[in-house]
Write an enzyme that holds these catalytic residues in place. Structure first.
Site, PDB file in Angstrom:
ATOM      1  N   CYS A   4       0.870  -1.170   0.000  1.00 60.90           N
ATOM      2  CA  CYS A   4       0.000   0.000   0.000  1.00 60.90           C
ATOM      3  C   CYS A   4       0.905   1.218   0.000  1.00 60.90           C
ATOM      4  CB  CYS A   4      -0.893   0.013   1.237  1.00 60.90           C
ATOM      5  SG  CYS A   4      -2.176   1.291   1.144  1.00 60.90           S
TER       6      CYS A   4
ATOM      7  N   CYS B 244       0.148   4.119   1.546  1.00 60.84           N
ATOM      8  CA  CYS B 244      -0.119   5.092   2.621  1.00 60.84           C
ATOM      9  C   CYS B 244       1.018   5.240   3.623  1.00 60.84           C
ATOM     10  CB  CYS B 244      -1.439   4.787   3.324  1.00 60.84           C
ATOM     11  SG  CYS B 244      -1.408   3.289   4.323  1.00 60.84           S
TER      12      CYS B 244
ATOM     13  N   LYS C 272     -12.334  -4.369   3.025  1.00 57.76           N
ATOM     14  CA  LYS C 272     -11.615  -3.574   3.999  1.00 57.76           C
ATOM     15  C   LYS C 272     -12.486  -2.416   4.421  1.00 57.76           C
ATOM     16  CE  LYS C 272      -7.340  -1.057   4.498  1.00 57.76           C
ATOM     17  NZ  LYS C 272      -6.042  -0.803   3.904  1.00 57.76           N
TER      18      LYS C 272
ATOM     19  N   ARG D  95     -10.341   7.952   4.927  1.00 57.64           N
ATOM     20  CA  ARG D  95     -10.302   6.939   3.873  1.00 57.64           C
ATOM     21  C   ARG D  95     -11.704   6.460   3.492  1.00 57.64           C
ATOM     22  NH1 ARG D  95      -4.841   6.270   4.383  1.00 57.64           N
ATOM     23  NH2 ARG D  95      -4.068   5.374   6.311  1.00 57.64           N
TER      24      ARG D  95
ATOM     25  N   LYS E  75     -11.101  -7.444   6.699  1.00 54.07           N
ATOM     26  CA  LYS E  75     -10.384  -6.629   7.694  1.00 54.07           C
ATOM     27  C   LYS E  75     -11.261  -5.469   8.105  1.00 54.07           C
ATOM     28  CE  LYS E  75      -6.682  -3.370   7.574  1.00 54.07           C
ATOM     29  NZ  LYS E  75      -5.915  -2.639   6.642  1.00 54.07           N
TER      30      LYS E  75
ATOM     31  N   SER F  53      -4.903  -3.995  14.677  1.00 55.69           N
ATOM     32  CA  SER F  53      -4.211  -3.392  15.813  1.00 55.69           C
ATOM     33  C   SER F  53      -5.136  -3.036  16.976  1.00 55.69           C
ATOM     34  CB  SER F  53      -3.434  -2.162  15.348  1.00 55.69           C
ATOM     35  OG  SER F  53      -4.300  -1.227  14.721  1.00 55.69           O
TER      36      SER F  53
ATOM     37  N   TYR G 170      -1.491  -9.820  15.873  1.00 53.68           N
ATOM     38  CA  TYR G 170      -0.366  -9.376  16.705  1.00 53.68           C
ATOM     39  C   TYR G 170      -0.225 -10.255  17.950  1.00 53.68           C
ATOM     40  CZ  TYR G 170      -0.931  -5.375  13.640  1.00 53.68           C
ATOM     41  OH  TYR G 170      -1.050  -4.591  12.525  1.00 53.68           O
TER      42      TYR G 170
HETATM   43  C1  PBG Z   1      -2.804   0.009   4.950  1.00 51.86           C
HETATM   44  C2  PBG Z   1      -3.056  -0.871   6.102  1.00 51.86           C
HETATM   45  C3  PBG Z   1      -3.660  -0.529   7.312  1.00 51.86           C
HETATM   46  C4  PBG Z   1      -3.681  -1.673   8.091  1.00 51.86           C
HETATM   47  C5  PBG Z   1      -3.089  -2.683   7.355  1.00 51.86           C
HETATM   48  N1  PBG Z   1      -2.720  -2.177   6.122  1.00 51.86           N
HETATM   49  C6  PBG Z   1      -4.107   0.795   7.791  1.00 51.86           C
HETATM   50  C7  PBG Z   1      -5.207   1.484   7.164  1.00 51.86           C
HETATM   51  O1  PBG Z   1      -5.962   0.963   6.333  1.00 51.86           O
HETATM   52  O2  PBG Z   1      -5.331   2.641   7.505  1.00 51.86           O
HETATM   53  C8  PBG Z   1      -4.241  -1.755   9.456  1.00 51.86           C
HETATM   54  C9  PBG Z   1      -3.824  -2.918  10.228  1.00 51.86           C
HETATM   55  C10 PBG Z   1      -4.026  -2.789  11.681  1.00 51.86           C
HETATM   56  O3  PBG Z   1      -4.754  -1.924  12.183  1.00 51.86           O
HETATM   57  O4  PBG Z   1      -3.426  -3.613  12.376  1.00 51.86           O
HETATM   58  N2  PBG Z   1      -1.485  -0.064   4.511  1.00 51.86           N
END
Ligand code: PBG
Length: 323
Positions: free
Chosen positions: A119, A121, A194, A216, A247, A273, A312
């Site tokens: 990604c 970002c 997502k 987003r 996700k 997370s 995690y």
């Molecule tokens: C984007 C990405 C994100 C996560 C995994 N890949 C962040 C987002 O979409 O803002 C989140 C994973 C997590 O919260 O553990 N590269």
């Protein structure tokens, strides 16, 4: 007479309950995420994710090696570049942080399956997942950068590419680029479904990838919807995804079950997370037992239909023998 598998205070009913259990979580189905940064000898705690650290490549090797000794054999890499720019050039630099981390891992620990998150970002200074013009993320110019990133990760030795943006047509675009580049056997695990989620908070803190303006919501899904989850999953399957992903996981168990029902592809769920930090915070405050919380959550994700889970908690599961 009571059903024999209802809880009873004798040993045989416990054995029967184990025999009758429909879902048995298997630690071999867990994937451990890592945050990799530039530098050497560095290790930084992530305040919002107790037990998880940002590490430079040499410490990544150390951690992955001790994890491998515990039995952890699948990792997912996120790069944290030292420089960010509007086009996220660190994502597709031949010597970018993820590319270097993959090369080192495959050289030193070839038995580990290395999955690379893909990604922009984490690499853009504005924190969005693509090329931005006049405040809007542009789909098609972003696809070209994603193709370049996929190829550079493949050349570095990634075992599986995991696109986590939500651009339209990205899986097909990456599949084409990989096939043309001679990587037709390299699988793609697509973050197909997502949601725009508050549970990513600690990750954005870890990766410094919070959007600098806006949010987003224009390219991540709305938690009020589930029909489009099915559509997104089927689109990615059509475009050639090898594994689909949902996700986050915990608030989206119905979505995992729904996607499971419409595809025969393997399904991954990301125990993100915020879901991890929530458990750590409860445990720290004495509001709940960490092991019981984590095992219940992970079991539920498997029960909903996930074949594999990015978590995690993976290291805790192995280290403390949670299952
Ligand atoms: C984007 C990405 C994100 C996560 C995994 N890949 C962040 C987002 O979409 O803002 C989140 C994973 C997590 O919260 O553990 N590269």
């Amino acid at each position: 007479m009571d059903c024999p598998w209802r809880p009873r205070r004798n040993r045989s009913s416990r054995i029967l309950r184990d025999l009758a259990a429909e879902t048995v979580p298997d630690r071999k189905k867990l994937i451990m995420p890592h945050f990799v940064m530039e530098g050497s000898g560095l290790r930084q705690e992530i305040a919002s994710m107790p037990g998880i650290e940002r590490v430079c490549v040499d410490n990544l090797l150390r951690d992955a090696e001790s994890d491998l000794r515990l039995g952890i054999s699948a990792v997912l890499l996120f790069g944290i570049p030292s420089q960010k720019d509007p086009l996220g050039s660190g994502a597709y630099a031949e010597n970018g942080i993820v590319q270097r981390a993959v090369r080192a891992l495959k050289r030193e620990l070839p038995d580990i399956l290395v999955i690379t998150d893909l990604c922009l970002c984490e690499y853009t200074d504005h924190g969005h997942c693509g090329v931005v013009r006049d405040g809007a993320v542009l789909n098609d110019p972003t696809l070209e950068l994603l193709q370049k990133t996929a190829l550079s990760q493949a050349r570095a030795g990634s075992d599986m590419i995991a696109p986590s943006d939500m651009m339209d047509g990205r899986v097909g675009a990456m599949r084409n680029a990989l096939d043309e580049g001679g990587f037709d056997c390299l699988p793609i695990m697509a973050y197909s479904v997502k949601y725009s989620s508050a549970f990513y908070g600690p990750f954005r803190d870890a990766a410094g990838s919070a959007p600098q303006f806006g949010d987003r919501k224009t390219y991540q899904m709305d938690c009020r919807n589930s029909r489009e989850a099915e559509r997104e999953a089927l689109l990615d399957a059509d475009e050639g995804a090898d594994i689909l992903m949902v996700k986050p996981a915990l608030s989206y168990l119905d979505i995992i079950a729904r996607v499971r029902a419409v595809t025969d592809l393997p399904l991954c769920a990301y125990n993100v997370s915020g879901e991890y930090s929530m458990v750590k915070a409860m445990a720290k405050l004495g509001y709940g037992d960490e092991r019981n919380l984590a095992v219940e959550i992970l079991t539920s994700i498997f029960r909903a239909g996930a074949d594999m889970v990015i978590s995690y908690h993976t290291r805790d599961v192995y280290r403390h023998g949670w299952f």
